[in-house]
Motif scaffolding. Structure first.
Motif, PDB file in Angstrom:
ATOM      1  N   ILE A 103       0.718  -1.308   0.022  1.00 20.49           N
ATOM      2  CA  ILE A 103      -0.029   0.026  -0.039  1.00 20.49           C
ATOM      3  C   ILE A 103       1.038   1.139  -0.035  1.00 20.49           C
ATOM      4  CG2 ILE A 103      -1.737   1.217   1.294  1.00 20.49           C
ATOM      5  CD1 ILE A 103      -2.762  -1.561   2.263  1.00 20.49           C
ATOM      6  N   LEU A 104       1.840   1.216   1.173  1.00 20.55           N
ATOM      7  CA  LEU A 104       2.849   2.405   0.915  1.00 20.55           C
ATOM      8  C   LEU A 104       3.585   2.555  -0.373  1.00 20.55           C
ATOM      9  CD1 LEU A 104       3.319   4.807   2.799  1.00 20.55           C
ATOM     10  CD2 LEU A 104       5.348   3.377   3.714  1.00 20.55           C
ATOM     11  N   GLY A 105       3.920   1.254  -0.746  1.00 22.05           N
ATOM     12  CA  GLY A 105       4.689   1.405  -1.881  1.00 22.05           C
ATOM     13  C   GLY A 105       4.184   1.902  -3.196  1.00 22.05           C
TER      14      GLY A 105
ATOM     15  N   CYS B  46      12.991   2.668  -7.667  1.00 22.28           N
ATOM     16  CA  CYS B  46      13.101   2.352  -6.097  1.00 22.28           C
ATOM     17  C   CYS B  46      12.290   3.674  -5.394  1.00 22.28           C
ATOM     18  CB  CYS B  46      14.603   2.510  -5.667  1.00 22.28           C
ATOM     19  SG  CYS B  46      14.908   2.522  -4.078  1.00 22.28           S
ATOM     20  N   PRO B  47      11.568   3.254  -4.258  1.00 23.32           N
ATOM     21  CA  PRO B  47      10.939   4.386  -3.575  1.00 23.32           C
ATOM     22  C   PRO B  47      11.830   5.420  -2.890  1.00 23.32           C
ATOM     23  CG  PRO B  47      10.100   2.336  -3.227  1.00 23.32           C
ATOM     24  CD  PRO B  47      11.235   1.889  -3.904  1.00 23.32           C
ATOM     25  N   SER B  48      13.134   4.744  -2.419  1.00 26.97           N
ATOM     26  CA  SER B  48      14.072   5.565  -1.701  1.00 26.97           C
ATOM     27  C   SER B  48      14.903   6.408  -2.559  1.00 26.97           C
ATOM     28  CB  SER B  48      14.816   4.754  -0.923  1.00 26.97           C
ATOM     29  OG  SER B  48      13.783   4.082   0.178  1.00 26.97           O
ATOM     30  N   ALA B  49      14.734   6.427  -3.808  1.00 30.09           N
ATOM     31  CA  ALA B  49      15.773   7.171  -4.971  1.00 30.09           C
ATOM     32  C   ALA B  49      15.783   8.599  -4.450  1.00 30.09           C
ATOM     33  CB  ALA B  49      15.318   7.013  -6.074  1.00 30.09           C
ATOM     34  N   ALA B  50      14.635   9.333  -4.272  1.00 28.29           N
ATOM     35  CA  ALA B  50      14.823  10.701  -3.983  1.00 28.29           C
ATOM     36  C   ALA B  50      15.650  11.066  -2.538  1.00 28.29           C
ATOM     37  CB  ALA B  50      13.597  11.349  -3.702  1.00 28.29           C
ATOM     38  N   ALA B  51      15.726   9.822  -1.697  1.00 31.38           N
ATOM     39  CA  ALA B  51      16.358  10.188  -0.423  1.00 31.38           C
ATOM     40  C   ALA B  51      17.786   9.914  -0.691  1.00 31.38           C
ATOM     41  CB  ALA B  51      15.637   9.377   0.532  1.00 31.38           C
TER      42      ALA B  51
END
Lengths: 233, 351
Positions: A115-117, A214-219
């Protein structure tokens, strides 16, 4: 028009097969293993998660231009938690037996990676209708995976189908399939089978997961080293 | 620090979203709360309607001052009376027997049923006994005969049903006529007779205190202590499967765990073999380490062994191994293992 219809259909179908959240993306493993000891609980969990996914995708897509980047994750979690709480209250009122059966796993939908993904990867970048279709596709994929796994575990492990004992299975059932080790075994075999079935049909494979997926790419700004490792390979 | 629009906006948006979600949840709760409450009452009522079919029940009433077997008291909101749920640990196996008893406004039992039991003997007969309490009042319950061969279980459930009536004020807590033990023990002696016999075993004692010890085996029905000398008198009741009666005995144990006297109150004679003086004498001077070596009675070996096992089990609980011994042994074992691992590593790697 036809192209648009195909695109919408593609969004819907990708969540069921090519990007199945459980068997291809390997997300939501905890509720998958916990609720697939019986078909009834698998169906209940699948439907509940699908509803939350559709609603949260819709709302997050609706608010995608309003929510600032710095607080987007807390906002997504608040929205998802709100929908999960609403589903919990409705189940407790209308279907208390199902509510008792799902137990703590109902509340754990809030932290379900699927869901978050999907909120992060799709809903915040796409219009409402596409996000709803994505939520529906992913939800159906989750539901189908849960049902398939529950079918194997309940029929072969408990010798029953939707709670009804199967007469000839009583003596040949494999009880370990309804225990944790059996669950992992079935899960692994299903992932292997799914990989085999989709390898020539453009199924998503790990090597295609680069920074843009990747969901963390921005971070992390691409500094996790994944791209460099894959380039070296 | 100047609060600019850029700094404030994220907090404002998050705050607004939180408020909106809270509002939605509040609205959903407004519609679902009555239904949830009704579903909870229905779940409770369903389990209680087996003894009061038309009842509607809410949460249990407070249990302050109630007999210890009472686990819940539910008032029928339709005015039919009360339902009491009970749990007794006094059965044959020492495990809880759960009961549900319905009582109308005249003190008569509307229904009684065992809801959970781990008893292994005559469960059908005991269930029938419980069902037979229907339409009886306190006097009827007290006058019900126990089931031969299932005295523990039947006494346990009978006392529990009596407790239900006591809890609702339809019967008095009757300690004077209680059996020698409150553990469903064999009523060979009354409570006073048992106490007198236990007191007589301890030389010079003027009074004994009944002590409560956690973890005692089910065969240890009572433990008395002489505060002056520190000695214990154990009242043990054992049984063997193939004879219908129990073995009862009193065992005097000194404060350091040595058996000094054994008084056999009732020896099972189902197969006609009585205990021997040698058997009784073989207990004297033994402690928990050596009581397993008593001389058994020929042709009554199982009965003799059961009693000796009961003594052993009780002594294990009353005189546990001191903690420092466990800690010392564990530490020693760890040191030996670590030393062995160190030696092996040193040899292999020149560590």
């Amino acid at each position: 028009m036809k192209k648009m219809k195909n695109k919408k259909l593609g969004i819907l179908l990708s969540g069921i097969i090519a990007e199945n959240p459980v068997l291809i993306l390997v997300l939501g493993t905890c509720p998958t293993l916990a609720t697939t000891t019986s078909l009834v609980s698998a169906l209940s969990m699948g439907v509940a998660a699908m509803l939350v996914l559709i609603c949260s995708n819709a709302v997050i897509s609706l608010l995608r231009k309003v929510i600032p980047d710095t607080v987007r994750i807390p906002c997504y979690i608040v929205v998802i938690a709100g929908f999960v709480t609403a589903v919990q209250l409705l189940l407790q009122a209308c279907l208390p037996d199902i509510y008792d059966m799902l137990g703590v796993y109902l509340a754990l939908i809030v932290v379900n990676c699927i869901i978050l993904g999907r909120a992060e990867m799709f809903a915040r970048k796409n219009p409402v209708l596409d996000s709803v279709l994505d939520g529906l596709g992913m939800g159906l994929g989750f539901l189908v995976a849960l049902l398939l796994m529950a079918l194997i575990r309940e029929v072969l492990g408990a010798g029953a189908f939707f709670g009804t004992p199967i007469p000839f299975m009583e003596k040949v059932k494999i009880p370990i399939l309804v225990q944790a080790p059996g669950g992992y075994l079935v899960f692994g075999l299903m992932i292997a089978l799914m990989n085999k079935l989709t390898e020539k049909k453009g199924g998503v494979k790990k090597k295609h997961f680069r920074c843009e997926g990747c969901p963390s790419a921005a971070a992390c700004l691409g500094e996790c080293g994944t791209e460099k490792k894959e380039d070296a390979q | 620090m100047k609060i600019t629009k850029e700094r404030a906006m994220p907090a404002v948006v998050l705050g607004v979203i939180c408020l909106a979600v809270a509002l939605v949840i509040a609205v959903v709760n407004l519609f679902t709360a009555p239904e949830i409450e009704r579903a909870k009452k229905e779940a409770i009522s369903e389990s209680l309607r087996i003894v009061m079919p038309n009842g509607l029940f809410g949460e249990s009433m407070p249990l302050d001052g109630m007999p210890e077997t009472v686990t819940g008291i539910y008032k029928d909101e339709n005015g039919g009376g009360h339902v009491v749920t009970l749990s007794t640990t006094k059965g044959y196996t020492g495990k809880p027997i759960a009961l549900t008893v319905g009582v109308d406004n005249d003190g008569k039992i509307t229904g009684a049923v065992i809801t959970a039991t781990e008893e292994t003997k005559d469960t059908d007969k005991v269930a029938d006994l419980v069902a037979g309490f229907k339409d009886k009042d306190a006097a009827g319950v007290d006058g019900t005969a126990l089931i031969s061969g299932a005295t523990y279980s039947s006494r346990a459930v009978k006392n529990a049903v009596h407790d239900a009536l006591v809890a609702l004020g339809y019967a008095k807590a009757d300690t004077e006529n209680a059996p020698a033990t409150d553990n469903g023990g064999v009523p060979t002696l009354s409570r006073d007779e048992l106490y007198a016999r236990a007191l007589a075993m301890v030389e010079g004692a003027t009074a004994l205190t009944r002590v409560s010890v956690e973890g005692l085996p089910a065969t240890a029905k009572a433990v008395y202590r002489d505060e002056a000398s520190g000695a214990y008198v154990l009242y043990l009741v054992t049984r063997t499967d193939w004879v219908p009666t129990e073995t009862e005995g009193l065992v005097l144990v000194s404060k350091n765990g040595t058996i000094e006297k054994v008084d056999m109150i009732n020896w099972v004679v189902g197969h006609g073999v009585d205990y021997t003086p040698e058997y009784i004498q073989s207990f004297i001077g033994k402690n928990k380490e050596t009581v397993g070596h008593v001389e058994l009675v020929a042709e009554a070996t199982r009965t003799a062994d059961n009693f000796a096992t009961a003594v052993d089990g009780t002594l294990e609980v009353l005189f546990p191994v001191p903690t420092y011994r466990y800690v010392g042994l564990t530490a020693l074992t760890l040191v030996v293992i670590l030393a062995a691992v160190g030696i092996v590593l040193k040899k292999r790697r020149g560590f």
